[in-house]
Design a protein around this motif. Sequence first.
Motif, PDB file in Angstrom:
ATOM      1  N   ALA A   1      39.089 -29.927  44.323  1.00  0.00           N
ATOM      2  CA  ALA A   1      39.067 -30.019  42.846  1.00  0.00           C
ATOM      3  C   ALA A   1      39.840 -30.103  42.032  1.00  0.00           C
ATOM      4  O   ALA A   1      39.904 -30.461  41.066  1.00  0.00           O
ATOM      5  CB  ALA A   1      38.187 -28.682  42.731  1.00  0.00           C
ATOM      6  N   THR A   2      41.123 -29.923  42.696  1.00  0.00           N
ATOM      7  CA  THR A   2      42.513 -30.005  41.747  1.00  0.00           C
ATOM      8  C   THR A   2      43.538 -30.990  42.137  1.00  0.00           C
ATOM      9  O   THR A   2      44.362 -31.254  41.353  1.00  0.00           O
ATOM     10  CB  THR A   2      42.989 -28.505  41.746  1.00  0.00           C
ATOM     11  N   ASN A   3      43.387 -31.367  43.391  1.00  0.00           N
ATOM     12  CA  ASN A   3      44.474 -32.306  44.113  1.00  0.00           C
ATOM     13  C   ASN A   3      45.945 -31.593  43.726  1.00  0.00           C
ATOM     14  O   ASN A   3      46.969 -32.561  43.491  1.00  0.00           O
ATOM     15  CB  ASN A   3      44.609 -33.631  43.358  1.00  0.00           C
ATOM     16  N   ASP A   4      46.032 -30.206  43.935  1.00  0.00           N
ATOM     17  CA  ASP A   4      47.501 -29.682  43.728  1.00  0.00           C
ATOM     18  C   ASP A   4      48.084 -29.421  45.073  1.00  0.00           C
ATOM     19  O   ASP A   4      48.067 -29.001  46.063  1.00  0.00           O
ATOM     20  CB  ASP A   4      46.988 -28.225  43.364  1.00  0.00           C
ATOM     21  N   SER A   5      49.079 -30.411  45.107  1.00  0.00           N
ATOM     22  CA  SER A   5      49.922 -30.764  46.173  1.00  0.00           C
ATOM     23  C   SER A   5      50.677 -29.647  46.452  1.00  0.00           C
ATOM     24  O   SER A   5      51.132 -29.283  47.722  1.00  0.00           O
ATOM     25  CB  SER A   5      50.914 -32.168  46.204  1.00  0.00           C
TER      26      SER A   5
ATOM     27  N   ASP B   1      31.187 -27.579  40.697  1.00  0.00           N
ATOM     28  CA  ASP B   1      32.557 -27.261  40.895  1.00  0.00           C
ATOM     29  C   ASP B   1      33.141 -28.405  40.125  1.00  0.00           C
ATOM     30  O   ASP B   1      32.450 -29.296  39.355  1.00  0.00           O
ATOM     31  CB  ASP B   1      32.957 -27.627  42.395  1.00  0.00           C
ATOM     32  N   PRO B   2      34.614 -28.391  39.863  1.00  0.00           N
ATOM     33  CA  PRO B   2      35.232 -29.391  38.932  1.00  0.00           C
ATOM     34  C   PRO B   2      34.620 -30.908  39.344  1.00  0.00           C
ATOM     35  O   PRO B   2      34.816 -31.498  37.934  1.00  0.00           O
ATOM     36  CB  PRO B   2      36.635 -29.108  39.190  1.00  0.00           C
ATOM     37  N   ILE B   3      34.647 -31.163  40.514  1.00  0.00           N
ATOM     38  CA  ILE B   3      34.210 -32.553  40.675  1.00  0.00           C
ATOM     39  C   ILE B   3      33.157 -32.829  40.274  1.00  0.00           C
ATOM     40  O   ILE B   3      32.584 -33.886  39.610  1.00  0.00           O
ATOM     41  CB  ILE B   3      34.162 -32.817  42.243  1.00  0.00           C
TER      42      ILE B   3
ATOM     43  N   LEU C   1      44.873 -34.730  37.916  1.00  0.00           N
ATOM     44  CA  LEU C   1      45.110 -36.160  37.395  1.00  0.00           C
ATOM     45  C   LEU C   1      44.028 -36.773  36.750  1.00  0.00           C
ATOM     46  O   LEU C   1      43.896 -37.876  35.989  1.00  0.00           O
ATOM     47  CB  LEU C   1      45.920 -36.957  38.476  1.00  0.00           C
ATOM     48  N   ARG C   2      42.788 -36.940  37.390  1.00  0.00           N
ATOM     49  CA  ARG C   2      41.667 -37.446  37.158  1.00  0.00           C
ATOM     50  C   ARG C   2      41.092 -37.168  35.881  1.00  0.00           C
ATOM     51  O   ARG C   2      40.802 -37.826  34.929  1.00  0.00           O
ATOM     52  CB  ARG C   2      40.508 -37.337  38.217  1.00  0.00           C
ATOM     53  N   MET C   3      41.255 -35.791  35.483  1.00  0.00           N
ATOM     54  CA  MET C   3      40.753 -35.268  34.419  1.00  0.00           C
ATOM     55  C   MET C   3      41.702 -35.726  33.034  1.00  0.00           C
ATOM     56  O   MET C   3      41.219 -36.051  31.906  1.00  0.00           O
ATOM     57  CB  MET C   3      40.768 -33.688  34.360  1.00  0.00           C
TER      58      MET C   3
ATOM     59  N   ASP D   1      46.912 -41.448  43.263  1.00  0.00           N
ATOM     60  CA  ASP D   1      47.716 -40.948  42.152  1.00  0.00           C
ATOM     61  C   ASP D   1      48.382 -42.279  41.677  1.00  0.00           C
ATOM     62  O   ASP D   1      48.740 -42.141  40.530  1.00  0.00           O
ATOM     63  CB  ASP D   1      48.843 -39.966  42.897  1.00  0.00           C
ATOM     64  N   ARG D   2      48.750 -43.026  42.410  1.00  0.00           N
ATOM     65  CA  ARG D   2      49.344 -44.439  41.773  1.00  0.00           C
ATOM     66  C   ARG D   2      48.340 -45.196  41.055  1.00  0.00           C
ATOM     67  O   ARG D   2      48.982 -45.994  40.105  1.00  0.00           O
ATOM     68  CB  ARG D   2      50.099 -44.930  43.302  1.00  0.00           C
ATOM     69  N   GLN D   3      47.337 -45.100  41.319  1.00  0.00           N
ATOM     70  CA  GLN D   3      46.108 -45.923  40.649  1.00  0.00           C
ATOM     71  C   GLN D   3      46.108 -45.273  39.197  1.00  0.00           C
ATOM     72  O   GLN D   3      45.923 -45.990  38.286  1.00  0.00           O
ATOM     73  CB  GLN D   3      44.894 -45.636  41.306  1.00  0.00           C
ATOM     74  N   PHE D   4      46.134 -44.065  39.250  1.00  0.00           N
ATOM     75  CA  PHE D   4      46.149 -43.341  37.615  1.00  0.00           C
ATOM     76  C   PHE D   4      47.513 -43.479  37.064  1.00  0.00           C
ATOM     77  O   PHE D   4      47.429 -44.203  35.894  1.00  0.00           O
ATOM     78  CB  PHE D   4      46.109 -41.743  37.941  1.00  0.00           C
ATOM     79  N   ARG D   5      48.439 -43.685  37.812  1.00  0.00           N
ATOM     80  CA  ARG D   5      49.781 -43.983  37.305  1.00  0.00           C
ATOM     81  C   ARG D   5      49.720 -45.543  36.627  1.00  0.00           C
ATOM     82  O   ARG D   5      50.407 -45.906  35.632  1.00  0.00           O
ATOM     83  CB  ARG D   5      50.912 -43.896  38.448  1.00  0.00           C
ATOM     84  N   ALA D   6      49.226 -46.419  37.360  1.00  0.00           N
ATOM     85  CA  ALA D   6      49.332 -47.801  37.131  1.00  0.00           C
ATOM     86  C   ALA D   6      48.833 -47.747  35.784  1.00  0.00           C
ATOM     87  O   ALA D   6      48.875 -48.591  34.742  1.00  0.00           O
ATOM     88  CB  ALA D   6      48.506 -48.816  38.133  1.00  0.00           C
TER      89      ALA D   6
END
Length: 848
Positions: free
Chosen positions: A525-529, A683-685, A718-720, A756-761
């Motif tokens: 739900a968070t992608n918390d690395s 859930d968040p998703i 990141l998605r949010m 992550d890189r997709q969101f960054r682009a």
Amino acid sequence: MDVVALEKTDVYQGRYRVERTLGAGGMGVVYLAEDVKLGRKVAIKQLRSDMTGNSAEARFRSEAQLLARLNHPNIVRLYDVLEEDHNIALVMELVEGVTLKEWMREHNATLAEKLDLLMQICQGLGKAHCLGIIHRDLKPENILVTNDGVAKITDFGIAKALDCDQQLTREDHIAGSVQAMSPEQLQGAPLDARSDLFSLGSIAYELLCGYKPFERGDKSALAFAQQITSKPHIPPQHAWPEIPKPLAALLDRLLAKRPEQRPESAERVFEALELVRKHGIDRNTLQYSETVTQLLIKPRKKRRLIGSTLAILTIVGAFVFWGWKTLTYLPSQYIAILPTQINGVVQGGDMEILMRTMVRQALSSAPSQLKSSALVSYTPEKNVSYEEQLRKLQNKGVTDALLARLDCMQLRCNIELQRIKPSDSEIRQQASFVFLSDKIQEAQYTISNSAVRLFSKNYRKKPNASSKMDPEDYSRYLVVLSKTDSDQIVGPADLKVLEELIGKYPANTNLYSSYTKVVLKIWGATNDSQLLTKTLGILTSAEGMGADKTALLEAKLAIKSVSQDRQGFESILAKIEAQGHPSAHLLTQFARHQYIHGDYKQSLAFSKEATALNPSFNNYYYIVINELALANYDSARKILKKMINMYPERWKAHNILGVIELETGNLDSAENVLTSIPEALRDPITKSNLGTVYFLQGKYELALQVYLEILNSTPNNLRMITQTAETYLMLSNVESAQTHFQKVINLTENSTFLKDRQFRAEALAYLSMTPASIALIKDLLREAPESTYVKHTAAQVYALAEEWQSANYHLEDLISKGMTKEWFTLPAFQQLCLQPQTSQVVRESICH
């Protein structure tokens, strides 16, 4: 002294004149040079300028120290070491010739010549082993053959002295080339000289038989490593039908999986080859004579020791290897846990719920205490008979089902355990005993150990030691565990409970497994690395605390499967696979890992293979999300309907169905599906997907409210952050949008995850960092050319860069896959409606 300087012809340190470059490898560049002082040609191997650092320099120095101890005609000699600042170079003997790999390709050699080379390699290797040095990367590329036919071993860059504790490789990384490694090296186990003998066997096999002992084909490095550790090599007789038994037996012994099955030393291999070379070749035909076997079985007196060894190789060698594999082979067991049946009354408010959780946990831990066994996820449908459950389990590939029946009266419970074969519904083993309901912690260990004893002794491992908790702590643990076994939402408070318990009971294996489950739920739900890194630290710390090592490896693998550390994942996977874990379990982990890194086609293939072996909910789930990522909506819908029929209360399936309806433009249907999930279980998703429905419906304020609520609990999602920025754009709040896009850039600076890189682009494009954005999206399109998500981002990036034709190209592709106009309402897309380059297909599909 750097690489550029070495390419000049100046004389360095008053002695060496570099003439030209001979070649380059992963760490070093090799130059041809002249030793002006002694008037001889030398080879200078220098550390590449981009490889300077403690580890690289340490390896070079280690190689120099080891070579300084090695003075043998079959090992490339070290003459000098050059150092200046952090640059280091080795001055070595110049070998005028080719590598053994090139020699095999270019020479039509006689058998005698091949045996001579192998004997020389044995002599050089024997010298290194006598000095306590193991090579660790012995392969044809690291053996040079002079023009006069002398073999010389080179490249001791990752060699290791057995009396040293060198830390030249990081944790979970195995040094060396996969094709040159022994099974124990691939598994990260301690090595001795016999590891090099396995590599020698691979070289000898290829040199003598003309083929490699293991078929590589198009296998990945991981799949090839698994083959070396667990699959038998191709029998030498298949590669060379005329090979005599003594030589075939020698190859079988060298390529044995376990070190103790191989010859005891390189010297012993040399003696065997020497005997065959002198007495076993008909000099006219260069074929082995029939007398070789007799010679080995009845040796001359002075060859008694050699003869005894080779007689064993001839008569027993193949039997030991193949017979041992056959005798110790354990067919894979896929074990499912049937719902616990409780009759009577259990004293206490929530006691029955906790009792069910305890029994399920006890039975679920049993497969981890059995060899070649894996737990199959199973949740039965409602109102399904016992017989129908077993039939479904059989169809799922389940080999064994465990059932617990409890008859309770207040504090006293009688439990009956049964091991059932779904194929014939027969009870194979059973056990029963009595326990008190206020002693359920003690009961858990008794149930788990009793369940293990229902299986054959051949499968049983050493029982796990019990790590008892205080009753209050155990109840807190069961409460958290009951959440992980259901669709209830878990959070930081649950992790805090488990961390506290781990601190108090560090040897309790179940705590680490439960902690990993909770972490993965939260991470989804968070992608918390950072949470993944913390978990790996906890699991690593547990290794010396008495917790079960296999269970810890499985927990590490689960965490690595969603991390950026692909090498670490493959290393742990190889270790687990070598322990005989059923392939369906490993395939599922690999499918998840490939999906996380955006390789949807590969992930789909592994998911289907895993499902064929074990059609569980999780395996079906990975098929669906890969089909979805590849825009195969019809295939995904078909599987989802089957999943929802089988598991009507597994809300994850409903959530994915909502995504499909959302992506295909059926917004009302998507909203109905997503809101059918109980609000307490969203859930968040799920909430994010519902917010996206509102966004596509044009309800931007409502969508923003949902996104901000999620960000309040997961601020680095990141998605949010990205979707919130897009919503601000639709509300004409450009300043807030830019603030959120900048946060995306800050959070993804060092990430290697595709998403992550997709969101960054996208964020780079909106902040007018056009060159960086386009460069990144091109990389993503190469890595995941079939991903609809990447293509959607690419269309947006190119539109913002005003590269209308490229944006139009990707939009046409997305429209052809069924993506509807609601997905293209952002201003960046709508700009195409004003451009003459935009095609009619795009205009009709996205323009209002």
